[in-house]
Structure formats: C-alpha cells, structure tokens
Scaffold this motif. Sequence first.
Motif, short mmCIF file in Angstrom:
data_model
loop_
_atom_site.label_atom_id
_atom_site.label_comp_id
_atom_site.label_asym_id
_atom_site.label_seq_id
_atom_site.Cartn_x
_atom_site.Cartn_y
_atom_site.Cartn_z
N SER A 189 0.84 -1.27 0.04
CA SER A 189 -0.01 -0.04 0.05
C SER A 189 0.73 1.35 0.09
CB SER A 189 -1.16 -0.05 1.21
OG SER A 189 -1.32 1.32 1.58
N ALA A 190 0.52 2.06 -1.01
CA ALA A 190 1.64 3.43 -0.85
C ALA A 190 1.32 4.30 0.23
CB ALA A 190 0.93 4.36 -2.35
N SER A 191 -0.18 4.25 0.59
CA SER A 191 -0.26 5.18 1.97
C SER A 191 0.34 4.41 3.13
CB SER A 191 -1.82 5.11 2.11
OG SER A 191 -2.52 5.53 1.16
N ILE A 192 0.46 3.08 3.35
CA ILE A 192 1.17 2.61 4.54
C ILE A 192 2.64 2.83 4.33
CG2 ILE A 192 1.94 0.37 5.50
CD1 ILE A 192 -1.07 -0.60 4.98
N ALA A 193 3.12 2.78 3.21
CA ALA A 193 4.58 3.12 2.87
C ALA A 193 4.99 4.37 3.26
CB ALA A 193 4.79 2.64 1.48
N ALA A 194 4.11 5.35 2.60
CA ALA A 194 3.99 6.74 3.37
C ALA A 194 4.18 7.15 4.65
CB ALA A 194 3.25 7.66 2.49
N ALA A 195 3.37 6.09 5.43
CA ALA A 195 3.34 6.30 6.80
C ALA A 195 4.72 5.71 7.47
CB ALA A 195 2.02 5.73 7.48
#
Length: 255
Positions: A189-195
């Motif tokens: 997940s891009a959003s989890i990676a960003a987090a």
Amino acid sequence: MGKNVSIAQIKAHLFAEQRPSVDWVNALRADERKGVQQLLVRYDRILEREAQLIQQFRDMRAFEKTFSFSGAQIAGVDEVGRGPLAGPVTAVAVILPERFELPGLTDSKKLTSEQRARFYEEITAAADVGIGTATSDEIDEINIYQASRRAMVRAVEALANRPDHLAVDAMELPLDIPQTPLIKGDAKSASIAAASVVAKVTRDTYMKTLHESYPAYRFNENAGYGTKAHLEALDREGPSPEHRRSFQPVITREA
C-alpha cells in the motif's frame, strides 16, 4: 548531433538534473560514436527503471482503491519502534492526495536515509499526516503491542480529515472506521509505505534530540536499539528515564 560536440558535453547534458528533450535524445541516437551509444544504453536503463517505479507506485495506489468505494479517503497507518530498548513507539497515519505520485516509495527499511529524508519532505508537504506516540512508561504499563495500537489510534485521531477507510500494517485498531489489516502492508500500500517513512524519520529525529540529554547511550546512532555500545552504556550508567524497563536487556541492568 554533430561530432564537434564532445562525448563529455553530451554526457553532462544527458544526465543533467533537467531531463533533455525527447527530440534531442532521438537526434543523438544517430551519432555512431561508441561512447555516445554507451551513454544512450545507460540513459535508456534509467528511463526503464523510472517507468517501473512509477508503475509500481500506481499499482500500490490501485490496490488501496479495492478496499472501499470510489473516491474514498484511505489512510495508511504504520508504526516504528517496537524493538528498541528506549524511547517511544511512533505511529503515523497518512492520507495521500488523489493525484500524488512518488515513484520509488516503499517500506522505509528498504530506503536509504537520503531517500527517506526526501520522501518525508514530499509526503508531509502534500498529504494529510497524523502522528501519534506511546511513551516508554506506557509501553511498560500495557506492553509493546497495546502501546503500538494506542499510538496508531492517536495518529488516526490527529489527522485533519476523518478517513473513510484505514489500511493498517498488520493490525486492527479499536476505531469505528472500516479498515483492512495487511501483512507487510508497507510493501503493498502506497499510503502505508508513506506512513512508514514519516514514522521512521520522525522517530529517528526524536531519538537524535534525546541523545542531547542522554549522550552516554548514543541514541543518535542506535535510535534506542540494543547495540553493543548501548548495552555497555547500560552496564555503566544503568537505565535512563527513557528506557523500557519491561524489556529484558534493561531489566537485567537496573541500577
């Protein structure tokens, strides 16, 4: 492209920070000099790698959209700092803008410190970011798993906007928001990676600040993890107020 232009000049322009025009590169392909053709092979490989990273990021974003309805605001949630002997566990929730792209974004552990720093700046400048922590005292009181959940909840609650869905790295949270726990979510997940990137940089920065108060433990180098130098300092100094006294290496070194 005339041969009066040196290969060194071509190399400088081809790999400059500002990408050369497609027409210029296509004209360059007619230059039969071996050195020029070698530069073009290298250049094409860079373009191919960049295209792969863009597609990887888009695939990660497309994967997130399968969790919820079209146009849903999905927050990726991740934490860092479960393993260290000192300092807080730090969680971050991130809602990425719809048209945001960051090729190369992945699990923060797979990135260099320079990449993490650059991605951190781009993410925090563009996204809705919430940060939550749980202190070493809380970790000792309720255990590291529950403290990690608490920090994640605080991160979600710190967002400026309420998300429609949560993508959470390997955990379910006690929140009345639809959510999808993902094993190794920071690679999917891009959003989890960003987090994960924001959490890592945020916690590392805090531990460097903590080093100023407790320099003996070298928190600026180890971020609280049990390195040889850190354990030797625990033997000499005993635990600091920031150490997790419920963790075995610290318990055995209580002053």
